[in-house]
Design an enzyme around this catalytic site. Structure first.
Site, PDB file in Angstrom:
ATOM      1  N   HIS A 242      46.614  36.974  28.186  1.00  0.00           N
ATOM      2  CA  HIS A 242      47.641  37.269  29.187  1.00  0.00           C
ATOM      3  C   HIS A 242      47.630  36.274  30.358  1.00  0.00           C
ATOM      4  O   HIS A 242      48.638  35.627  30.660  1.00  0.00           O
ATOM      5  CB  HIS A 242      47.420  38.671  29.773  1.00  0.00           C
ATOM      6  CG  HIS A 242      47.401  39.771  28.786  1.00  0.00           C
ATOM      7  ND1 HIS A 242      48.545  40.326  28.257  1.00  0.00           N
ATOM      8  CD2 HIS A 242      46.371  40.472  28.253  1.00  0.00           C
ATOM      9  CE1 HIS A 242      48.232  41.309  27.439  1.00  0.00           C
ATOM     10  NE2 HIS A 242      46.915  41.421  27.416  1.00  0.00           N
ATOM     11  N   ASP A 243      46.488  36.189  31.039  1.00  0.00           N
ATOM     12  CA  ASP A 243      46.421  35.458  32.299  1.00  0.00           C
ATOM     13  C   ASP A 243      46.554  33.951  32.119  1.00  0.00           C
ATOM     14  O   ASP A 243      47.100  33.259  32.984  1.00  0.00           O
ATOM     15  CB  ASP A 243      45.110  35.787  33.008  1.00  0.00           C
ATOM     16  CG  ASP A 243      45.008  37.254  33.386  1.00  0.00           C
ATOM     17  OD1 ASP A 243      46.066  37.915  33.477  1.00  0.00           O
ATOM     18  OD2 ASP A 243      43.888  37.750  33.569  1.00  0.00           O
TER      19      ASP A 243
END
Length: 320
Positions: A242-243
């Site tokens: 995600h990040d």
């Protein structure tokens, strides 16, 4: 030197990959890292962030400890079921100890100092709960113009992961997310989990990273608990970074395709608490209805060349 960047983070396995991505990129000037509660408690996120930077041999990057809890209401649950008890699949102790001490004065003080001293606007990438960023925006309105944009990993367009409606980062502090996303003071890019799930990497990608050298092997070694969770969440052998997807957009603007869309955050205590309500109706239809107060438009990442993005991440993480 390149994009001036600050990362606000709660490491977390995907946070580790995101920090390494920025730390390894020659076209990034990583000014600092601030930490926030989230995946694990603040003491652990701070230790993890410092050790990840030590792994990347980036002792030059200052780290400051930020919020230990949400702005208003208690934090109900950590994400140890995803990231492991220490946030890094129980393997944080295998990372090198950081030599640089934590910066005094806390996250908002470091954010303010870095913005004040920069000769050009700075991109901030919040990849955890938005508590530090909401506090900064409220406390230092004189610095809004020094923020080029916020590239935020958070929110969901369809369904959540911490609840049926809410994604973890926004769910962890909905009031802070509401303050940041609806304030309108600073340009925002929202990278929701709908897109980050589509950018998931498979076992072959991870094996290539592990075989690339000491950094790739160390990052891959942090993933067992994370992989076990995503085996269930995805239904196949892979994981969602995600990040790192948000950091990729911060480094290379436009690697994600965005649409300007009205966004609000649900702050009630019903089953939708922490949901990001994104109005994806056609503009012609939206124009016929009254936009509620407190709803502003945000650049929402909705698509990407998925193979090109995965290749970009792998290339940067195997540079040396």
């Amino acid at each position: 030197m390149g994009t001036k960047l600050i990362i606000d983070t709660d490491p977390g396995v995907d946070d580790a990959f995101a920090i390494a991505l920025a730390a390894q990129s020659d076209d990034v000037e990583l000014l600092g890292v601030t930490t926030v509660f989230g995946n694990v408690p603040i003491e652990t996120t701070t230790r993890n962030a410092r050790r990840i930077l030590a792994l990347c041999k980036r002792g030059d990057v200052p780290v400051a400890e930020g919020a230990a809890r949400p702005l208003v209401h208690p934090h109900l649950r950590r994400a140890k079921y995803v990231h492991g008890l220490d946030g890094l699949s129980g393997r944080s102790a295998a990372l090198p100890e950081a030599e640089r001490p934590v910066e005094p004065g806390g996250a908002v003080r470091l954010l303010s100092r870095l913005l004040e001293s920069s000769t050009e606007p700075v991109t901030i990438v919040p990849i955890g709960p938005l508590t530090n960023i909401a506090t900064l925006l409220a406390a230092r309105p004189d610095l809004h113009h020094r923020i080029a944009r916020l590239v935020i990993m958070g929110g969901a367009l369809t369904h959540g992961n911490s609840s049926a409606a809410a994604e973890f980062n926004v769910w962890s502090d909905p009031e802070a997310a509401h303050r940041v996303l609806t304030g309108g003071e600073v340009p925002c890019v929202l990278v929701p989990m709908d897109l980050t799930y589509r950018c998931a990497v498979d076992r072959e990608w991870l094996d290539t990273l592990a075989a690339s050298g000491s950094l790739g092997a160390a990052l891959a070694a942090l993933t067992p608990d994370y992989l076990a969770h995503y085996r269930k969440a995805l239904g196949w052998e892979g994981m969602v970074l995600h990040d790192a997807v948000a950091v990729a957009e911060a480094i290379r603007p436009g690697i994600l395709r965005t649409e300007s869309l009205p966004v609000s955050v649900e702050t009630s205590f019903g089953p939708a608490r922490g949901a990001t309500v994104v109005d994806r109706r056609r503009p012609e239809v939206r124009a016929e209805t009254e936009v509620p107060d407190g709803v502003t438009s945000v650049d929402v990442a909705v698509d990407a060349d998925l193979d090109a993005l995965r290749a970009f991440l792998l290339e940067r993480l195997t540079l040396r």
